[in-house]
Design a protein around this motif. Sequence first.
Motif, PDB file in Angstrom:
ATOM      1  N   GLU A  36      16.871 -17.590  39.052  1.00 35.78           N
ATOM      2  CA  GLU A  36      16.274 -16.423  37.829  1.00 35.78           C
ATOM      3  C   GLU A  36      14.859 -16.606  37.620  1.00 35.78           C
ATOM      4  O   GLU A  36      13.920 -15.520  37.385  1.00 35.78           O
ATOM      5  CB  GLU A  36      17.108 -16.081  36.678  1.00 35.78           C
ATOM      6  CG  GLU A  36      18.513 -15.979  37.048  1.00 35.78           C
ATOM      7  CD  GLU A  36      19.438 -16.894  37.334  1.00 35.78           C
ATOM      8  OE1 GLU A  36      20.623 -16.630  37.753  1.00 35.78           O
ATOM      9  OE2 GLU A  36      19.013 -18.066  37.254  1.00 35.78           O
ATOM     10  N   ALA A  37      14.501 -17.938  37.314  1.00 38.18           N
ATOM     11  CA  ALA A  37      13.203 -18.144  36.970  1.00 38.18           C
ATOM     12  C   ALA A  37      12.058 -17.965  38.102  1.00 38.18           C
ATOM     13  O   ALA A  37      11.047 -17.673  38.036  1.00 38.18           O
ATOM     14  CB  ALA A  37      13.233 -19.870  36.580  1.00 38.18           C
ATOM     15  N   LEU A  38      12.570 -18.341  39.362  1.00 36.02           N
ATOM     16  CA  LEU A  38      11.752 -17.944  40.613  1.00 36.02           C
ATOM     17  C   LEU A  38      11.770 -16.655  40.647  1.00 36.02           C
ATOM     18  O   LEU A  38      10.564 -16.039  40.861  1.00 36.02           O
ATOM     19  CB  LEU A  38      12.325 -18.435  41.969  1.00 36.02           C
ATOM     20  CG  LEU A  38      12.503 -20.231  41.932  1.00 36.02           C
ATOM     21  CD1 LEU A  38      13.417 -20.686  43.002  1.00 36.02           C
ATOM     22  CD2 LEU A  38      11.105 -20.762  41.962  1.00 36.02           C
ATOM     23  N   GLU A  39      12.719 -15.723  40.544  1.00 39.68           N
ATOM     24  CA  GLU A  39      12.665 -14.279  40.813  1.00 39.68           C
ATOM     25  C   GLU A  39      11.773 -13.627  39.841  1.00 39.68           C
ATOM     26  O   GLU A  39      11.261 -12.620  40.094  1.00 39.68           O
ATOM     27  CB  GLU A  39      13.902 -13.633  40.859  1.00 39.68           C
ATOM     28  CG  GLU A  39      14.941 -14.164  42.180  1.00 39.68           C
ATOM     29  CD  GLU A  39      16.321 -13.748  41.999  1.00 39.68           C
ATOM     30  OE1 GLU A  39      16.689 -13.061  41.077  1.00 39.68           O
ATOM     31  OE2 GLU A  39      16.896 -14.027  43.061  1.00 39.68           O
ATOM     32  N   ALA A  40      11.658 -14.069  38.630  1.00 39.13           N
ATOM     33  CA  ALA A  40      11.120 -13.539  37.538  1.00 39.13           C
ATOM     34  C   ALA A  40       9.508 -13.570  37.796  1.00 39.13           C
ATOM     35  O   ALA A  40       8.798 -12.700  37.366  1.00 39.13           O
ATOM     36  CB  ALA A  40      11.190 -14.211  36.061  1.00 39.13           C
ATOM     37  N   CYS A  41       8.983 -14.510  38.488  1.00 41.19           N
ATOM     38  CA  CYS A  41       7.717 -14.629  39.060  1.00 41.19           C
ATOM     39  C   CYS A  41       7.400 -14.024  40.228  1.00 41.19           C
ATOM     40  O   CYS A  41       5.992 -14.005  40.611  1.00 41.19           O
ATOM     41  CB  CYS A  41       7.355 -15.899  38.674  1.00 41.19           C
ATOM     42  SG  CYS A  41       7.104 -16.707  37.140  1.00 41.19           S
ATOM     43  N   GLU A  42       7.956 -13.526  40.948  1.00 46.06           N
ATOM     44  CA  GLU A  42       7.873 -12.680  42.382  1.00 46.06           C
ATOM     45  C   GLU A  42       6.774 -11.585  42.109  1.00 46.06           C
ATOM     46  O   GLU A  42       6.982 -10.789  41.248  1.00 46.06           O
ATOM     47  CB  GLU A  42       9.047 -12.054  43.026  1.00 46.06           C
ATOM     48  CG  GLU A  42       9.997 -13.255  43.383  1.00 46.06           C
ATOM     49  CD  GLU A  42      11.116 -12.706  44.003  1.00 46.06           C
ATOM     50  OE1 GLU A  42      11.363 -11.550  44.183  1.00 46.06           O
ATOM     51  OE2 GLU A  42      11.874 -13.420  44.709  1.00 46.06           O
ATOM     52  N   GLY A  43       5.689 -11.628  42.709  1.00 51.19           N
ATOM     53  CA  GLY A  43       4.652 -10.765  42.611  1.00 51.19           C
ATOM     54  C   GLY A  43       3.680 -10.877  41.540  1.00 51.19           C
ATOM     55  O   GLY A  43       2.864  -9.995  41.308  1.00 51.19           O
ATOM     56  N   GLU A  46      -0.009 -16.969  38.137  1.00 48.78           N
ATOM     57  CA  GLU A  46       0.266 -17.865  37.208  1.00 48.78           C
ATOM     58  C   GLU A  46      -0.488 -17.517  36.140  1.00 48.78           C
ATOM     59  O   GLU A  46      -1.670 -16.981  35.863  1.00 48.78           O
ATOM     60  CB  GLU A  46      -0.672 -19.228  37.517  1.00 48.78           C
ATOM     61  CG  GLU A  46      -0.374 -20.419  36.867  1.00 48.78           C
ATOM     62  CD  GLU A  46      -0.798 -21.772  37.620  1.00 48.78           C
ATOM     63  OE1 GLU A  46      -0.275 -22.956  37.163  1.00 48.78           O
ATOM     64  OE2 GLU A  46      -1.507 -21.959  38.562  1.00 48.78           O
ATOM     65  N   GLY A  47       0.341 -17.802  34.985  1.00 48.18           N
ATOM     66  CA  GLY A  47      -0.181 -17.387  33.467  1.00 48.18           C
ATOM     67  C   GLY A  47       0.453 -16.178  32.911  1.00 48.18           C
ATOM     68  O   GLY A  47       0.580 -15.982  31.588  1.00 48.18           O
ATOM     69  N   ASP A  48       0.902 -15.179  33.752  1.00 48.87           N
ATOM     70  CA  ASP A  48       1.920 -14.102  33.368  1.00 48.87           C
ATOM     71  C   ASP A  48       2.914 -14.267  32.635  1.00 48.87           C
ATOM     72  O   ASP A  48       3.593 -15.425  33.014  1.00 48.87           O
ATOM     73  CB  ASP A  48       2.072 -13.294  34.637  1.00 48.87           C
ATOM     74  CG  ASP A  48       0.997 -12.645  35.349  1.00 48.87           C
ATOM     75  OD1 ASP A  48      -0.138 -12.663  34.879  1.00 48.87           O
ATOM     76  OD2 ASP A  48       1.261 -11.854  36.596  1.00 48.87           O
ATOM     77  N   GLU A  49       3.129 -13.628  31.510  1.00 49.11           N
ATOM     78  CA  GLU A  49       4.524 -13.591  30.786  1.00 49.11           C
ATOM     79  C   GLU A  49       5.531 -12.914  31.316  1.00 49.11           C
ATOM     80  O   GLU A  49       5.234 -11.545  31.796  1.00 49.11           O
ATOM     81  CB  GLU A  49       3.943 -13.458  29.266  1.00 49.11           C
ATOM     82  CG  GLU A  49       5.115 -13.544  28.305  1.00 49.11           C
ATOM     83  CD  GLU A  49       4.788 -13.378  26.914  1.00 49.11           C
ATOM     84  OE1 GLU A  49       5.395 -12.677  26.252  1.00 49.11           O
ATOM     85  OE2 GLU A  49       4.002 -13.992  26.455  1.00 49.11           O
ATOM     86  N   VAL A  50       6.697 -13.370  31.388  1.00 43.53           N
ATOM     87  CA  VAL A  50       7.702 -12.527  31.852  1.00 43.53           C
ATOM     88  C   VAL A  50       9.127 -13.026  31.109  1.00 43.53           C
ATOM     89  O   VAL A  50       8.939 -13.780  30.226  1.00 43.53           O
ATOM     90  CB  VAL A  50       8.248 -13.056  33.363  1.00 43.53           C
ATOM     91  CG1 VAL A  50       6.865 -12.605  34.379  1.00 43.53           C
ATOM     92  CG2 VAL A  50       8.287 -14.730  33.471  1.00 43.53           C
ATOM     93  N   SER A  51      10.051 -12.212  31.399  1.00 46.68           N
ATOM     94  CA  SER A  51      11.264 -12.748  30.846  1.00 46.68           C
ATOM     95  C   SER A  51      12.699 -12.356  31.613  1.00 46.68           C
ATOM     96  O   SER A  51      12.311 -11.831  32.649  1.00 46.68           O
ATOM     97  CB  SER A  51      11.748 -11.653  29.619  1.00 46.68           C
ATOM     98  OG  SER A  51      11.702 -10.455  29.750  1.00 46.68           O
ATOM     99  N   PHE A  52      13.465 -13.280  31.643  1.00 41.68           N
ATOM    100  CA  PHE A  52      14.599 -13.002  32.332  1.00 41.68           C
ATOM    101  C   PHE A  52      16.101 -13.498  31.813  1.00 41.68           C
ATOM    102  O   PHE A  52      15.928 -13.912  30.860  1.00 41.68           O
ATOM    103  CB  PHE A  52      14.491 -13.887  33.845  1.00 41.68           C
ATOM    104  CG  PHE A  52      14.248 -15.276  33.355  1.00 41.68           C
ATOM    105  CD1 PHE A  52      15.475 -16.300  33.498  1.00 41.68           C
ATOM    106  CD2 PHE A  52      13.167 -16.064  33.263  1.00 41.68           C
ATOM    107  CE1 PHE A  52      15.541 -17.558  33.338  1.00 41.68           C
ATOM    108  CE2 PHE A  52      13.033 -17.368  33.044  1.00 41.68           C
ATOM    109  CZ  PHE A  52      14.297 -17.888  33.091  1.00 41.68           C
TER     110      PHE A  52
END
Length: 87
Positions: A36-43, A46-52
């Motif tokens: 889930e942590a890998l998929e959240a940053c697909e596309g 670095e530095g982008d805020e995401v949630s999963f």
Amino acid sequence: MQKSVMTLLILSSVLVSPLTLAKPDREGRGGKPPQEALEACEGKSEGDEVSFSTPRGDTITATCQTMQDELVAVPEGHGQRRSEDNN
């Protein structure tokens, strides 16, 4: 009494959930990030805020960081206790 026990259980699960995200590898030298942590940053960059969402249904707010040559969503405060212990 029941209300305070329930509150304590909820608080402890919230505090422990980030600790359960990393799965130790076979040699015990760290952990592999959850899928889930890998998929959240697909596309993302670095530095982008995401949630999963975790498999338990918790929503994690994180920042994409490069770890072990992969862009991974790292929860806020992840690793702070460890670095404080080393001081």
